[in-house]
Enzyme design. Structure first.
Site, mmCIF file in Angstrom:
data_model
loop_
_atom_site.group_PDB
_atom_site.id
_atom_site.type_symbol
_atom_site.label_atom_id
_atom_site.label_comp_id
_atom_site.label_asym_id
_atom_site.label_seq_id
_atom_site.Cartn_x
_atom_site.Cartn_y
_atom_site.Cartn_z
ATOM 1 N N ARG A 65 35.375 46.748 31.124
ATOM 2 C CA ARG A 65 36.112 45.584 30.617
ATOM 3 C C ARG A 65 36.235 45.657 29.092
ATOM 4 O O ARG A 65 37.249 45.282 28.520
ATOM 5 C CB ARG A 65 35.368 44.308 31.035
ATOM 6 C CG ARG A 65 36.194 43.056 30.910
ATOM 7 C CD ARG A 65 37.299 43.069 31.937
ATOM 8 N NE ARG A 65 38.176 41.925 31.753
ATOM 9 C CZ ARG A 65 39.172 41.636 32.585
ATOM 10 N NH1 ARG A 65 39.427 42.389 33.630
ATOM 11 N NH2 ARG A 65 39.932 40.588 32.358
ATOM 12 N N HIS A 109 49.386 25.608 30.097
ATOM 13 C CA HIS A 109 48.549 25.324 31.274
ATOM 14 C C HIS A 109 49.239 24.248 32.114
ATOM 15 O O HIS A 109 49.697 23.240 31.570
ATOM 16 C CB HIS A 109 47.154 24.862 30.845
ATOM 17 C CG HIS A 109 46.256 24.634 32.013
ATOM 18 N ND1 HIS A 109 45.654 25.677 32.697
ATOM 19 C CD2 HIS A 109 45.913 23.506 32.676
ATOM 20 C CE1 HIS A 109 44.960 25.187 33.713
ATOM 21 N NE2 HIS A 109 45.109 23.867 33.721
HETATM 22 C C1 GAR Z 1 52.587 28.865 35.146
HETATM 23 O O1 GAR Z 1 52.607 27.722 35.948
HETATM 24 C C2 GAR Z 1 51.550 28.730 34.056
HETATM 25 O O2 GAR Z 1 51.449 27.437 33.536
HETATM 26 C C3 GAR Z 1 50.306 29.118 34.796
HETATM 27 O O3 GAR Z 1 50.705 30.225 35.581
HETATM 28 C C4 GAR Z 1 52.087 30.081 35.933
HETATM 29 C C5 GAR Z 1 52.824 31.349 35.558
HETATM 30 O O4 GAR Z 1 54.174 31.298 35.983
HETATM 31 N N1 GAR Z 1 49.248 29.448 33.875
HETATM 32 C C6 GAR Z 1 47.955 29.166 34.128
HETATM 33 O O5 GAR Z 1 47.576 28.674 35.169
HETATM 34 C C7 GAR Z 1 47.011 29.527 33.004
HETATM 35 N N2 GAR Z 1 45.681 29.011 33.256
HETATM 36 P P1 GAR Z 1 55.276 32.250 35.341
HETATM 37 O O6 GAR Z 1 54.754 33.665 35.399
HETATM 38 O O7 GAR Z 1 56.474 32.054 36.240
HETATM 39 O O8 GAR Z 1 55.538 31.797 33.917
#
Ligand code: GAR
Length: 196
Positions: A65, A109
């Site tokens: 990592r 988020h």
């Molecule tokens: C989004 O909903 C973002 O807010 C979330 O992952 C998704 C990615 O979608 N992020 C998290 O949960 C971070 N903790 P995308 O690849 O279509 O933008």
């Protein structure tokens, strides 16, 4: 302002940033590279279609990592961006990177922090949590990244109503459309113009 966008999956938030740059909702900003930890992320296709340099840096390519973390930090150092945008990047940011780039990393988020955030809450799991708790309002948050998980200073939030027959997928889509794709581009434009 030069930005690097870090992604893991579908890249709809990346697309929202690209669209906002193209229609001038985000001004004076260029995406200099998209970096994914996942070779199969559709976000990488979106980057290529828009002639944005795209690269995969996957933990699988490294023995440890620490080696992966070093490679990620080295790539950021090489690019020297004004801002690093985590747009659905589902990898813990190395502490070294947070230290090196104070107030230069932002994250989207999919909830109203401090609800449904922190360890274990990412992607669909956030919306499953919101539905299980029965909240009537959820939303999205853009925040600066510090050494914790979803603990950094909040920049923008937007609320979204939960509907009685929502599934996690339906709610996720509404939160993206009504909140994420609005506030992430807005936060980038604000940072580019010294408004944060
Ligand atoms: C989004 O909903 C973002 O807010 C979330 O992952 C998704 C990615 O979608 N992020 C998290 O949960 C971070 N903790 P995308 O690849 O279509 O933008």
């Amino acid at each position: 302002m030069n930005i690097v966008v870090l992604v893991s999956g579908g890249g709809t938030n990346l697309q929202a940033i690209i669209d906002a740059i193209n229609n001038n909702t985000i001004r004076d900003t260029k995406i200099i590279e998209v970096v994914s930890n996942n070779q199969n992320a559709y976000a990488l296709v979106r980057a290529k279609e828009n002639n944005i340099p795209a690269k995969c840096i996957s933990p699988r390519e490294f023995d440890t990592r620490d080696d992966f973390n070093s490679a990620l930090v080295e790539e950021m150092d090489r690019l020297s961006p004004d801002l690093i945008v985590l747009a659905g990047f589902l990898v813990n940011i190395p502490a070294e990177m947070v230290k090196k780039y104070p107030n230069k990393i932002i994250n989207i988020h999919p909830s109203l922090i401090p609800s449904f955030c922190g360890k274990g809450y990412y992607g669909l799991k956030v919306h499953e949590g919101a539905l299980a708790r029965g909240v009537k309002i959820t939303g999205a948050t853009v925040h600066f990244v510090d050494e914790g998980t979803d603990t950094g200073p909040i920049i923008l939030q937007k609320a979204v109503e939960v509907q009685p027959d929502d599934t996690p997928e339906v709610l996720q889509r509404r939160v993206m459309e009504e909140a994420e794709w609005v506030i992430l581009p807005k936060a980038i434009d604000m940072i580019a113009h010294g408004d944060v």
